[in-house]
Design an enzyme around this catalytic site. Structure first.
Site, PDB file in Angstrom:
ATOM      1  N   SER A  67      -9.432   7.679  -2.374  1.00 35.04           N
ATOM      2  CA  SER A  67     -10.237   7.271  -3.531  1.00 35.04           C
ATOM      3  C   SER A  67     -11.621   7.914  -3.560  1.00 35.04           C
ATOM      4  CB  SER A  67     -10.345   5.740  -3.604  1.00 35.04           C
ATOM      5  OG  SER A  67      -9.055   5.161  -3.756  1.00 35.04           O
ATOM      6  N   ASN A  94      -5.666  17.696  -3.011  1.00 31.61           N
ATOM      7  CA  ASN A  94      -4.230  17.523  -2.790  1.00 31.61           C
ATOM      8  C   ASN A  94      -3.637  17.104  -4.134  1.00 31.61           C
ATOM      9  OD1 ASN A  94      -1.663  16.756  -2.126  1.00 31.61           O
ATOM     10  ND2 ASN A  94      -2.261  15.097  -0.738  1.00 31.61           N
ATOM     11  N   TRP A  95      -2.931  18.035  -4.769  1.00 30.21           N
ATOM     12  CA  TRP A  95      -2.411  17.755  -6.122  1.00 30.21           C
ATOM     13  C   TRP A  95      -1.131  16.918  -6.080  1.00 30.21           C
ATOM     14  CZ3 TRP A  95      -3.162  23.203  -8.877  1.00 30.21           C
ATOM     15  CH2 TRP A  95      -4.539  23.444  -8.995  1.00 30.21           C
ATOM     16  N   LYS A  96      -0.619  16.668  -4.882  1.00 32.84           N
ATOM     17  CA  LYS A  96       0.600  15.861  -4.703  1.00 32.84           C
ATOM     18  C   LYS A  96       1.706  16.357  -5.650  1.00 32.84           C
ATOM     19  CE  LYS A  96      -2.193  12.131  -2.903  1.00 32.84           C
ATOM     20  NZ  LYS A  96      -2.381  10.712  -2.678  1.00 32.84           N
ATOM     21  N   HIS A 130       0.618  13.849   6.084  1.00 29.31           N
ATOM     22  CA  HIS A 130       0.041  12.968   5.050  1.00 29.31           C
ATOM     23  C   HIS A 130       0.732  11.609   5.095  1.00 29.31           C
ATOM     24  CE1 HIS A 130      -1.095  11.293   1.192  1.00 29.31           C
ATOM     25  NE2 HIS A 130      -2.118  12.116   1.226  1.00 29.31           N
ATOM     26  N   GLU A 140       1.814   9.725   2.881  1.00 25.42           N
ATOM     27  CA  GLU A 140       3.007   9.575   2.022  1.00 25.42           C
ATOM     28  C   GLU A 140       4.234  10.162   2.706  1.00 25.42           C
ATOM     29  OE1 GLU A 140       1.033  11.251  -1.370  1.00 25.42           O
ATOM     30  OE2 GLU A 140      -0.218   9.444  -1.412  1.00 25.42           O
ATOM     31  N   GLY A 182      -7.345  13.288  -3.822  1.00 23.55           N
ATOM     32  CA  GLY A 182      -6.083  13.183  -4.546  1.00 23.55           C
ATOM     33  C   GLY A 182      -6.322  13.130  -6.051  1.00 23.55           C
ATOM     34  N   GLY A 183      -6.316  11.920  -6.612  1.00 19.32           N
ATOM     35  CA  GLY A 183      -6.398  11.745  -8.068  1.00 19.32           C
ATOM     36  C   GLY A 183      -7.528  12.512  -8.728  1.00 19.32           C
ATOM     37  N   GLU A 231      -7.517   9.481   6.513  1.00 17.26           N
ATOM     38  CA  GLU A 231      -7.162   8.866   5.239  1.00 17.26           C
ATOM     39  C   GLU A 231      -6.594   7.470   5.498  1.00 17.26           C
ATOM     40  OE1 GLU A 231      -6.507  12.139   2.060  1.00 17.26           O
ATOM     41  OE2 GLU A 231      -4.588  11.641   2.944  1.00 17.26           O
ATOM     42  N   GLY A 258      -5.221   6.197  -3.397  1.00 13.87           N
ATOM     43  CA  GLY A 258      -4.724   5.922  -4.742  1.00 13.87           C
ATOM     44  C   GLY A 258      -4.958   4.493  -5.200  1.00 13.87           C
TER      45      GLY A 258
END
Ligand code: 13P
Length: 251
Positions: free
Chosen positions: A212, A9-11, A95, A97, A233-234, A167, A173
């Site tokens: 993470s 997920n490149w957000k 998600h 967010e 993610g990251g 998640e 994150g």
């Protein structure tokens, strides 16, 4: 036996050119992945270009959201069918967010799930509790509500094309990953609800863990019986770390 599914997920990161470059690097590093499924989810504006860069590769492309409505007068929104027409196969929905920053309700997520399936997209339904909810002992109640609402009204054919991503919000994150045991406890509960909803199909639905995930913790998580991959993610923003995660257990 469920095939592991790892999605990035490149957000809201990477200009279009950088997204294409990352896709090309990932493609070069990953090569063929015979026993697992892989996808990347760039921003809407890069979906087409990233899909073109990954054409004839085993890596699929997804969106990070879609509209709860069909095409029409909804300025700024992107419908599931438009996303599909840009060569997306998958779509991340619900998600945390979007739930917690943009205020998406379970009802909105449910409507989006329906539109995604009508358009032929494979949804990745995200569920997960906040730190407060975990501390007050409500983890399973929150996850069950999000899961049952999100999947409400879907046929077993739809369920067969769906992935669930657990998640925990407190792990996203933050560098604070759930332990394999903490994650497995929730994944096992999700598996039970999926079987309750879908019968035998519930056994085949992949449940990703997200929060993470890094190359050095994915192996321990994926070794658990109900953890079938990861939503990253990251660490998905770098070709080396994402390809290391995709290749867990094979080195
Ligand atoms: P991080 O891997 O950066 O914690 O993000 C997880 C996530 O939200 C994936 O959807």
């Amino acid at each position: 036996m469920r095939r592991p599914f790892i999605a990035g997920n490149w957000k809201m990161n990477l200009a279009a050119r950088d997204a294409v470059r990352l896709a090309q690097e990932i493609r070069e590093r990953i090569g063929s992945v015979p026993d697992r499924d892989v996808a990347v989810c760039p921003t809407f504006v890069s979906v087409s270009a990233v899909a073109a860069a990954l054409e004839d590769s085993p890596i699929g492309v997804g969106g990070q959201d879609c509209s709860q409505w069909d095409d029409g007068a909804y300025t700024g929104d992107i419908s599931a069918s438009i996303l599909r027409s840009a060569s997306a196969k998958f779509v991340i929905l619900g998600h945390s967010e979007r739930r917690h920053v943009m205020g998406e309700t379970d009802e909105v997520v449910r409507a989006k799930m329906g539109k995604a399936r009508e358009a032929g997209l494979k949804p990745i339904l995200c569920v997960g509790e906040t730190l407060e909810e975990r501390k007050s002992g409500n983890t399973l109640a929150v996850v069950e509500r999000q899961l049952r609402k999100g999947l409400e009204g879907l046929t077993s054919e739809d369920l067969a094309e769906t992935t669930v991503a657990y998640e925990p919000v407190w792990a996203i994150g933050t560098g604070e990953v759930a332990t394999p045991e903490q994650a497995q406890e929730v994944h096992a509960a999700i598996r039970g609800w999926l079987k309750d909803l879908g019968g035998p199909v519930g056994e085949d639905i992949r449940i990703q863990y997200g929060g993470s995930v890094k190359p050095d913790n994915v192996g321990g998580l994926a070794a658990m019986p109900d953890i079938d991959g990861a939503l990253v993610g990251g660490a998905a923003l770098k070709a080396d770390s994402f390809s290391a995660i995709v290749g867990f257990g094979t080195a």
